[in-house]
Write a protein that holds these residues in place. Structure first.
Motif, PDB file in Angstrom:
ATOM      1  N   THR A  72       0.867  -1.180   0.000  1.00 30.63           N
ATOM      2  CA  THR A  72       0.000   0.000   0.000  1.00 30.63           C
ATOM      3  C   THR A  72       0.901   1.227   0.000  1.00 30.63           C
ATOM      4  O   THR A  72       1.742   1.392   0.892  1.00 30.63           O
ATOM      5  CB  THR A  72      -0.900   0.007   1.259  1.00 30.63           C
ATOM      6  OG1 THR A  72      -1.609  -1.224   1.285  1.00 30.63           O
ATOM      7  CG2 THR A  72      -1.887   1.151   1.215  1.00 30.63           C
ATOM      8  N   VAL A  73       0.757   2.050  -1.014  1.00 30.08           N
ATOM      9  CA  VAL A  73       1.647   3.204  -1.172  1.00 30.08           C
ATOM     10  C   VAL A  73       0.946   4.479  -0.709  1.00 30.08           C
ATOM     11  O   VAL A  73      -0.163   4.788  -1.148  1.00 30.08           O
ATOM     12  CB  VAL A  73       2.084   3.351  -2.650  1.00 30.08           C
ATOM     13  CG1 VAL A  73       3.053   4.511  -2.808  1.00 30.08           C
ATOM     14  CG2 VAL A  73       2.727   2.062  -3.146  1.00 30.08           C
ATOM     15  N   ARG A  74       1.614   5.209   0.196  1.00 35.84           N
ATOM     16  CA  ARG A  74       1.054   6.473   0.696  1.00 35.84           C
ATOM     17  C   ARG A  74       1.590   7.623  -0.167  1.00 35.84           C
ATOM     18  O   ARG A  74       2.808   7.805  -0.261  1.00 35.84           O
ATOM     19  CB  ARG A  74       1.450   6.681   2.160  1.00 35.84           C
ATOM     20  CG  ARG A  74       0.900   5.599   3.096  1.00 35.84           C
ATOM     21  CD  ARG A  74       1.642   5.559   4.424  1.00 35.84           C
ATOM     22  NE  ARG A  74       3.056   5.284   4.229  1.00 35.84           N
ATOM     23  CZ  ARG A  74       3.963   5.307   5.200  1.00 35.84           C
ATOM     24  NH1 ARG A  74       3.586   5.600   6.431  1.00 35.84           N
ATOM     25  NH2 ARG A  74       5.234   5.048   4.953  1.00 35.84           N
ATOM     26  N   VAL A  75       0.675   8.349  -0.794  1.00 28.94           N
ATOM     27  CA  VAL A  75       1.068   9.397  -1.737  1.00 28.94           C
ATOM     28  C   VAL A  75       0.848  10.782  -1.137  1.00 28.94           C
ATOM     29  O   VAL A  75      -0.228  11.086  -0.632  1.00 28.94           O
ATOM     30  CB  VAL A  75       0.259   9.278  -3.056  1.00 28.94           C
ATOM     31  CG1 VAL A  75       0.697  10.350  -4.054  1.00 28.94           C
ATOM     32  CG2 VAL A  75       0.416   7.887  -3.667  1.00 28.94           C
ATOM     33  N   LEU A  76       1.898  11.600  -1.204  1.00 30.54           N
ATOM     34  CA  LEU A  76       1.816  12.989  -0.755  1.00 30.54           C
ATOM     35  C   LEU A  76       1.845  13.881  -1.998  1.00 30.54           C
ATOM     36  O   LEU A  76       2.636  13.643  -2.914  1.00 30.54           O
ATOM     37  CB  LEU A  76       3.011  13.299   0.152  1.00 30.54           C
ATOM     38  CG  LEU A  76       3.152  14.738   0.668  1.00 30.54           C
ATOM     39  CD1 LEU A  76       3.780  14.719   2.052  1.00 30.54           C
ATOM     40  CD2 LEU A  76       4.031  15.580  -0.256  1.00 30.54           C
ATOM     41  N   VAL A  77       0.973  14.881  -2.054  1.00 27.13           N
ATOM     42  CA  VAL A  77       0.936  15.780  -3.218  1.00 27.13           C
ATOM     43  C   VAL A  77       1.120  17.226  -2.762  1.00 27.13           C
ATOM     44  O   VAL A  77       0.396  17.710  -1.896  1.00 27.13           O
ATOM     45  CB  VAL A  77      -0.390  15.642  -4.003  1.00 27.13           C
ATOM     46  CG1 VAL A  77      -0.407  16.601  -5.203  1.00 27.13           C
ATOM     47  CG2 VAL A  77      -0.586  14.205  -4.487  1.00 27.13           C
ATOM     48  N   PHE A  78       2.112  17.886  -3.361  1.00 25.80           N
ATOM     49  CA  PHE A  78       2.306  19.314  -3.138  1.00 25.80           C
ATOM     50  C   PHE A  78       1.496  20.050  -4.208  1.00 25.80           C
ATOM     51  O   PHE A  78       1.837  20.002  -5.395  1.00 25.80           O
ATOM     52  CB  PHE A  78       3.787  19.696  -3.286  1.00 25.80           C
ATOM     53  CG  PHE A  78       4.674  19.111  -2.217  1.00 25.80           C
ATOM     54  CD1 PHE A  78       4.719  19.671  -0.943  1.00 25.80           C
ATOM     55  CD2 PHE A  78       5.484  18.017  -2.485  1.00 25.80           C
ATOM     56  CE1 PHE A  78       5.546  19.151   0.046  1.00 25.80           C
ATOM     57  CE2 PHE A  78       6.319  17.482  -1.502  1.00 25.80           C
ATOM     58  CZ  PHE A  78       6.354  18.049  -0.231  1.00 25.80           C
ATOM     59  N   ALA A  79       0.404  20.683  -3.798  1.00 27.38           N
ATOM     60  CA  ALA A  79      -0.458  21.392  -4.754  1.00 27.38           C
ATOM     61  C   ALA A  79      -1.305  22.423  -4.023  1.00 27.38           C
ATOM     62  O   ALA A  79      -1.472  22.351  -2.807  1.00 27.38           O
ATOM     63  CB  ALA A  79      -1.360  20.389  -5.490  1.00 27.38           C
ATOM     64  N   LYS A  80      -1.834  23.370  -4.809  1.00 22.92           N
ATOM     65  CA  LYS A  80      -2.702  24.411  -4.245  1.00 22.92           C
ATOM     66  C   LYS A  80      -3.992  24.506  -5.048  1.00 22.92           C
ATOM     67  O   LYS A  80      -4.067  24.042  -6.188  1.00 22.92           O
ATOM     68  CB  LYS A  80      -1.995  25.777  -4.327  1.00 22.92           C
ATOM     69  CG  LYS A  80      -0.921  26.000  -3.280  1.00 22.92           C
ATOM     70  CD  LYS A  80      -0.328  27.389  -3.443  1.00 22.92           C
ATOM     71  CE  LYS A  80       0.752  27.649  -2.400  1.00 22.92           C
ATOM     72  NZ  LYS A  80       1.497  28.886  -2.679  1.00 22.92           N
ATOM     73  N   ASP A 119       4.306  24.290 -10.615  1.00 19.41           N
ATOM     74  CA  ASP A 119       4.351  25.602  -9.952  1.00 19.41           C
ATOM     75  C   ASP A 119       4.731  25.509  -8.478  1.00 19.41           C
ATOM     76  O   ASP A 119       4.992  26.524  -7.838  1.00 19.41           O
ATOM     77  CB  ASP A 119       3.002  26.326 -10.103  1.00 19.41           C
ATOM     78  CG  ASP A 119       1.842  25.515  -9.530  1.00 19.41           C
ATOM     79  OD1 ASP A 119       1.929  24.277  -9.505  1.00 19.41           O
ATOM     80  OD2 ASP A 119       0.835  26.119  -9.099  1.00 19.41           O
ATOM     81  N   MET A 120       4.773  24.276  -7.939  1.00 20.97           N
ATOM     82  CA  MET A 120       5.121  24.091  -6.519  1.00 20.97           C
ATOM     83  C   MET A 120       6.602  23.752  -6.317  1.00 20.97           C
ATOM     84  O   MET A 120       7.068  23.631  -5.196  1.00 20.97           O
ATOM     85  CB  MET A 120       4.281  22.956  -5.922  1.00 20.97           C
ATOM     86  CG  MET A 120       2.806  23.285  -5.760  1.00 20.97           C
ATOM     87  SD  MET A 120       2.525  24.652  -4.636  1.00 20.97           S
ATOM     88  CE  MET A 120       3.141  23.956  -3.115  1.00 20.97           C
ATOM     89  N   MET A 121       7.350  23.581  -7.419  1.00 20.31           N
ATOM     90  CA  MET A 121       8.725  23.102  -7.279  1.00 20.31           C
ATOM     91  C   MET A 121       9.648  24.092  -6.565  1.00 20.31           C
ATOM     92  O   MET A 121      10.625  23.697  -5.952  1.00 20.31           O
ATOM     93  CB  MET A 121       9.300  22.704  -8.648  1.00 20.31           C
ATOM     94  CG  MET A 121       8.718  21.387  -9.173  1.00 20.31           C
ATOM     95  SD  MET A 121       8.811  20.018  -7.969  1.00 20.31           S
ATOM     96  CE  MET A 121      10.581  19.681  -7.993  1.00 20.31           C
ATOM     97  N   GLY A 122       9.300  25.389  -6.611  1.00 20.77           N
ATOM     98  CA  GLY A 122      10.088  26.380  -5.871  1.00 20.77           C
ATOM     99  C   GLY A 122       9.987  26.126  -4.373  1.00 20.77           C
ATOM    100  O   GLY A 122      10.982  26.196  -3.633  1.00 20.77           O
ATOM    101  N   VAL A 123       8.781  25.781  -3.922  1.00 20.99           N
ATOM    102  CA  VAL A 123       8.531  25.478  -2.504  1.00 20.99           C
ATOM    103  C   VAL A 123       9.191  24.147  -2.129  1.00 20.99           C
ATOM    104  O   VAL A 123       9.879  24.035  -1.116  1.00 20.99           O
ATOM    105  CB  VAL A 123       6.992  25.404  -2.240  1.00 20.99           C
ATOM    106  CG1 VAL A 123       6.705  24.952  -0.816  1.00 20.99           C
ATOM    107  CG2 VAL A 123       6.345  26.762  -2.493  1.00 20.99           C
ATOM    108  N   VAL A 124       8.995  23.142  -2.992  1.00 17.80           N
ATOM    109  CA  VAL A 124       9.541  21.805  -2.720  1.00 17.80           C
ATOM    110  C   VAL A 124      11.071  21.832  -2.721  1.00 17.80           C
ATOM    111  O   VAL A 124      11.722  21.107  -1.964  1.00 17.80           O
ATOM    112  CB  VAL A 124       9.015  20.776  -3.767  1.00 17.80           C
ATOM    113  CG1 VAL A 124       9.579  19.395  -3.500  1.00 17.80           C
ATOM    114  CG2 VAL A 124       7.485  20.727  -3.738  1.00 17.80           C
ATOM    115  N   GLY A 125      11.639  22.716  -3.555  1.00 19.35           N
ATOM    116  CA  GLY A 125      13.105  22.829  -3.639  1.00 19.35           C
ATOM    117  C   GLY A 125      13.753  23.135  -2.295  1.00 19.35           C
ATOM    118  O   GLY A 125      14.920  22.780  -2.069  1.00 19.35           O
TER     119      GLY A 125
END
Length: 231
Positions: A72-80, A119-125
């Motif tokens: 069972t894979v737990r998925v996290l999504v960075f999004a707005k 568009d979230m990669m700046g935050v994730v970086g």
């Protein structure tokens, strides 16, 4: 050297270390040698004829295994905004932006795969240094940096696995569980090997697939004849 357990020693007796098995024989053997009390993961290990120090010899990508990995894979999504709503509707386990970054900075890693909209990669970086070494950094090559978050989540939940050559030119990827039907393991094996062969870099010279083996979590490695991998 750590002393091997009784089960491992018993299992190793069934495996001839000098034999190169066909994929079907190896899968049958790996299931026989998986003797732990839990449902062991079956892993594929492939040594490739590439030099990962060179950017043009990197082997990296993702493929959806027809029968999943059994995990069972737990998925996290960075999004707005709308994309966050789409991620929640598609079944993501965690959705957010800055608050998730802060949580991860404090040492939380309650997820297996991270997806991000471009568009979230700046935050994730900001947490790249933490996610990178754990293999959790979203990446366009593996389809985890995308605006199509619904497809990304569906693929991951269906059994998508990422493969990436390590410093020693080896790819390690799970292909299922001991409890799987042998045919399902074989189909997962063939799908993954097909993807690896297709991913051969143009700069790779000489023999590309050098060695192939399968092993369960606690069992011995079983060598497969590299010339028989796609039979």
């Amino acid at each position: 050297m750590a002393k091997k357990g009784k089960n491992y020693v018993e299992s190793a007796k069934i495996v001839d270390r000098n034999t190169l098995y066909t994929p079907a024989e190896a899968i049958e053997l790996v299931q026989k040698t998986a003797k732990a009390k839990f449902d062991e993961t079956i892993e594929l290990h492939v040594k490739l004829g590439v030099d990962p120090r060179h950017a043009d010899q990197q082997v990296r990508g993702a493929v959806v295994l027809p029968h999943g990995t059994g995990k069972t894979v737990r998925v996290l999504v960075f999004a707005k905004g709308e994309k966050a709503k789409e991620a929640e509707a598609a079944g993501a386990d965690f959705v957010g932006s800055d608050e998730l970054v802060a949580k991860i900075q404090q040492g939380w890693f309650g997820f297996d795969v991270a997806v991000a909209t471009p568009d979230m990669m700046g935050v994730v970086g900001r947490i790249g240094r933490v996610l990178g070494p754990k293999g959790l950094m979203p990446n366009p090559k593996s389809g985890t940096v995308t605006f199509d978050v619904e497809k990304a989540i569906n693929d991951i939940k269906a059994g998508k696995v990422e493969y990436r050559v390590d410093k020693t030119s080896i790819v390690h990827v799970p292909i299922g569980k001991k409890s799987f039907d042998g045919e399902k393991l074989s189909e997962n094996f063939q799908t993954l090997m097909g993807a690896l062969v297709k991913a051969k870099p143009a700069a790779a010279k000489g023999q590309y697939v050098k060695s192939v083996s399968v092993a369960s979590t606690m069992g011995p490695g079983i060598k497969i004849n590299p010339t028989k991998i796609l039979d």
